[in-house]
Structure formats: C-alpha cells, structure tokens
Enzyme design. Sequence first.
Site, PDB file in Angstrom:
ATOM      1  N   PHE A 138      57.863  24.427  32.043  1.00 57.30           N
ATOM      2  CA  PHE A 138      57.044  23.265  32.390  1.00 57.30           C
ATOM      3  C   PHE A 138      55.833  23.258  31.480  1.00 57.30           C
ATOM      4  O   PHE A 138      55.110  24.243  31.393  1.00 57.30           O
ATOM      5  CB  PHE A 138      56.591  23.316  33.852  1.00 57.30           C
ATOM      6  CG  PHE A 138      55.756  22.117  34.228  1.00 57.30           C
ATOM      7  CD1 PHE A 138      56.357  20.878  34.443  1.00 57.30           C
ATOM      8  CD2 PHE A 138      54.373  22.205  34.326  1.00 57.30           C
ATOM      9  CE1 PHE A 138      55.598  19.758  34.758  1.00 57.30           C
ATOM     10  CE2 PHE A 138      53.605  21.088  34.649  1.00 57.30           C
ATOM     11  CZ  PHE A 138      54.222  19.862  34.865  1.00 57.30           C
ATOM     12  N   ASP A 224      52.296  28.864  26.167  1.00 59.11           N
ATOM     13  CA  ASP A 224      51.709  28.019  27.187  1.00 59.11           C
ATOM     14  C   ASP A 224      51.221  28.961  28.290  1.00 59.11           C
ATOM     15  O   ASP A 224      52.003  29.398  29.135  1.00 59.11           O
ATOM     16  CB  ASP A 224      52.757  27.032  27.714  1.00 59.11           C
ATOM     17  CG  ASP A 224      52.203  26.152  28.830  1.00 59.11           C
ATOM     18  OD1 ASP A 224      51.092  26.441  29.323  1.00 59.11           O
ATOM     19  OD2 ASP A 224      52.893  25.187  29.209  1.00 59.11           O
ATOM     20  N   LYS A 254      44.256  24.926  33.737  1.00 55.03           N
ATOM     21  CA  LYS A 254      44.197  25.332  35.147  1.00 55.03           C
ATOM     22  C   LYS A 254      42.931  26.120  35.489  1.00 55.03           C
ATOM     23  O   LYS A 254      41.892  25.537  35.669  1.00 55.03           O
ATOM     24  CB  LYS A 254      45.491  26.047  35.527  1.00 55.03           C
ATOM     25  CG  LYS A 254      46.686  25.051  35.516  1.00 55.03           C
ATOM     26  CD  LYS A 254      47.742  25.328  36.546  1.00 55.03           C
ATOM     27  CE  LYS A 254      48.595  24.107  36.841  1.00 55.03           C
ATOM     28  NZ  LYS A 254      49.697  23.877  35.919  1.00 55.03           N
TER      29      LYS A 254
HETATM   30  C1  LIG Z   1      50.186  22.796  35.027  1.00 50.41           C
HETATM   31  C2  LIG Z   1      50.824  23.177  33.760  1.00 50.41           C
HETATM   32  C3  LIG Z   1      50.780  22.354  32.619  1.00 50.41           C
HETATM   33  C4  LIG Z   1      50.176  20.980  32.656  1.00 50.41           C
HETATM   34  O1  LIG Z   1      48.825  20.997  32.943  1.00 50.41           O
HETATM   35  P1  LIG Z   1      48.125  19.646  33.480  1.00 50.41           P
HETATM   36  O2  LIG Z   1      46.695  20.051  33.615  1.00 50.41           O
HETATM   37  O3  LIG Z   1      48.788  19.274  34.754  1.00 50.41           O
HETATM   38  O4  LIG Z   1      48.299  18.608  32.438  1.00 50.41           O
HETATM   39  C5  LIG Z   1      51.338  22.820  31.460  1.00 50.41           C
HETATM   40  N1  LIG Z   1      51.915  24.027  31.398  1.00 50.41           N
HETATM   41  C6  LIG Z   1      51.982  24.851  32.458  1.00 50.41           C
HETATM   42  C7  LIG Z   1      52.616  26.187  32.324  1.00 50.41           C
HETATM   43  C8  LIG Z   1      51.460  24.450  33.682  1.00 50.41           C
HETATM   44  O5  LIG Z   1      51.559  25.260  34.740  1.00 50.41           O
END
Ligand SMILES: *Cc1c(COP(=O)(O)O)cnc(C)c1O
Length: 405
Positions: A138, A224, A254
């Site tokens: 994700f 990420d 986050k």
């Molecule tokens: C939450 C998340 C995102 C996206 O972040 P947003 O602030 O919702 O745009 C991207 N990568 C990972 C691993 C995430 O948990």
Amino acid sequence: MSTTTTSAPSPDHIMGVYNRAPLAVERGRGARLWDTSGEEYLDCVAGIATNGLGHCHPKLVEVLKEQGEKLWHVSNIFRIPGQEELAKRLTDATFADVVFFTNSGTEAIECALKTARKYHTANGQPERVDIIGFDGSFHGRSYAAINAAGNPSYVEGFGPRLPNYIQAKWGEMDALKALIEQPTTAALIFEPVQGEGGARAMPEADLDQIRAWTRENGVLLIYDEVQSGMGRTGKLFAHDWASDAAPDIMCVAKALGGGFPVGACLASAEAAKGMTVGVHGSTFGGNPLAMAVAIAAFDEIAKEETLTNVRDVAGYFAQQLNGLKDRFPDVIVDVRGKGFLIGLKLVPVNREFMGWARDHKLLVAGGGDNCVRLLPPLNLTLDEAREAVEKLEKTCEFARAKAAA
Ligand SMILES: *Cc1c(COP(=O)(O)O)cnc(C)c1O
C-alpha cells in the site's frame, strides 16, 4: 443537487468511500479515546500508526499553540527555518542528504517516484522507467501510488493502468532478481514491513540481499516507511534492523507529525540529482506550523527511551498474543509484524472481529489477508498493553461463543 433544508449534520454529506465504525469520536488523551456519548476506548489504531505519541501529547499541544500564535503558513518561495531544522534531524539520523516535505504519505510517494525517474534521465539513461512494486503493498491513493502497489480493488474502474509499473511477488527472490536486472528498471519500491497488506515483515537478510542487487544493477531502492518508520518497529526506521540495507530514497509520513498532516521524501544527494529548480513543488508542504509540530514529535520519538519502550512492550505483546493464538486457534491463526506494527490473522472475518473488540472497548485496525492490526502509540505503557491483551482475550472468548451458537 444541494437542498436548503436545515437538517442535522449527517454522514450523508460525506463521500462514501470509507466503511466507518458507528462511533463518533470526541476527545483523546494518550492511548484513550472517548466518543460523543462519553464511552472510553483503548485506542490501538492511533490514527493508523499516526498518533505515534498518543492523542494530545502535552509537548505537541504546547508547540502547536505557540506556533499558532506566531506563523502558520508561508510559501516555499521563502526559506522556512523549521524545514531546515527538521531536515537536519532527518538527514543526521539516516542515509539521506536532502528532504522534500509534503502533507501526506501519498505525496511523499509521488515525490519518490518522480525523483527516481528524473535521476535516470539526469544520469543519461532515460530508458530506465520501470517501477517494480510488490503484491500486498500500500502506497497511498494517487494514480502513481495505486499503480505501484497494484492492488486490483484500488486500480479497477479508474481507467487504464499506468504503463511501466511492474508487480513482483513478495518473497519470490529469484524472480525479483531477474526484474532488477532488466535494463529498463528505474526503481524498486516497497515497505520493509507491509502495513495495510497485513503486517508482513521482510526478513532482514532479504533486505540486505535486495540492497546488494539494486546497487549492482544501478536500480534505485525506495522504501515506503510511511507506516513502518518513526519508531513503529522499535528502531527509528524499520530497515535499521538490517545490517546494510539503507535505501536511496525513503518516504516518511504518518507519525512524523504525531497526528499533524506532514510527510517527507528523503534522498541521497546522488539520487536527488535530477530534482532541480522548478521540477517539483507543493503549496502547503513543510509549512511552519507543520514543521514546528513535527520537530517536537521527532525529538520525542527519536529518544532512546521511546524506542526502548516499543521494543520492550512489543516483546510482551508477542509473548501474550502467541499465548492467545495457542489458546484460541479457532480465532487467531497467526501473529506477525514487527514492534508495534502487529498483525493478527483471524479465522472470523476481520471486520466483524473489529466490531466485537470495539464492544469490549478496544479499537484495532483492519488489514489485508484477514488480519487486524494493533498499532498503539509508541509510549503505550505495560499496564495499557496488559489491558489490551485482556480485552482481546474477552473478544476471542466472544468470537468462540459466537461461532458455537
Ligand atoms: C498510509 C500509507 C501511505 C499513504 O499515506 P497518506 O498520508 O494516507 O497519503 C503510504 N504508504 C504506506 C505504507 C502507508 O501506510
């Protein structure tokens, strides 16, 4: 069409893209959350790993108020001292030399992918455009992010897939190596510990191996760490658990702002060499208000005391949750993840289990592969962890009774 009747506020006027719990939140403190009827919950969602220091941490509240009286927003056409301060902290603590600030994780991902392709163009290899991502990933909800992650339910219905996004299978190392060796590969992007996908942690030896392959082949490695970073696994970043796996580019968001919207794309000077004046930007990214809160959050999270707490309490969780799994094999089939990014793979449907946990005053997040995730604040105490386990135990008993009925 909008009407002019004066009805009470209702979810009917919110775009229906979320499957929301029937719980209207009002107030929070640490790991506690209260709804509008005054009911108290133990919050192991923490804004999906975002309120890293819990709700309304006193230091963050103080800084927010102070900066709120001073300066909120200016354009990035001016120097913003807070950005320079936070960038110093982030680069001192990591492989990175430079940072681009954003408002969200998705925007940090966009910046990372653009940085990678621009690097190869600047490097005289514009044919390197392919982005490799993993199944179960994700990366957010922009077109680039959904194409890099490739989750069918997030890409379908939005027109053609973007070209040159290639999916690898998590854990299939030989196939991955072959993709990395392709002369058109620009970058590999993944989460060292998958969040949404169900708390799957990449083995540390695999991280080292992938780093070696990408380096040998001139392919950029993007992590990420939007969810796994900022202390979540008990180190500042999840890849710090591996011995030699620092990336070229990394996305953080986050918990970076402890609940204030802010993200960052970090890069080595080499990887960022294509990111020159005019090629990228953001109106809100890195504004003084966000920077002030994020600096305060960083200083709390990066403390050895905070990271040690995560490792210690996570050890307790691992032991207790595996005990629950042994006693309730009809409810919990796997305990996975790392640190405070904990996944429980379930027998009952995870959405239902979340509702039952809520009935026992425990909030947990959903996840892929029929998991629920526990993502408590990093300063969760051992007593609070004990309470979470007790509530989970009651939830498991309820689930078992439900299945027998
Ligand atoms: C939450 C998340 C995102 C996206 O972040 P947003 O602030 O919702 O745009 C991207 N990568 C990972 C691993 C995430 O948990």
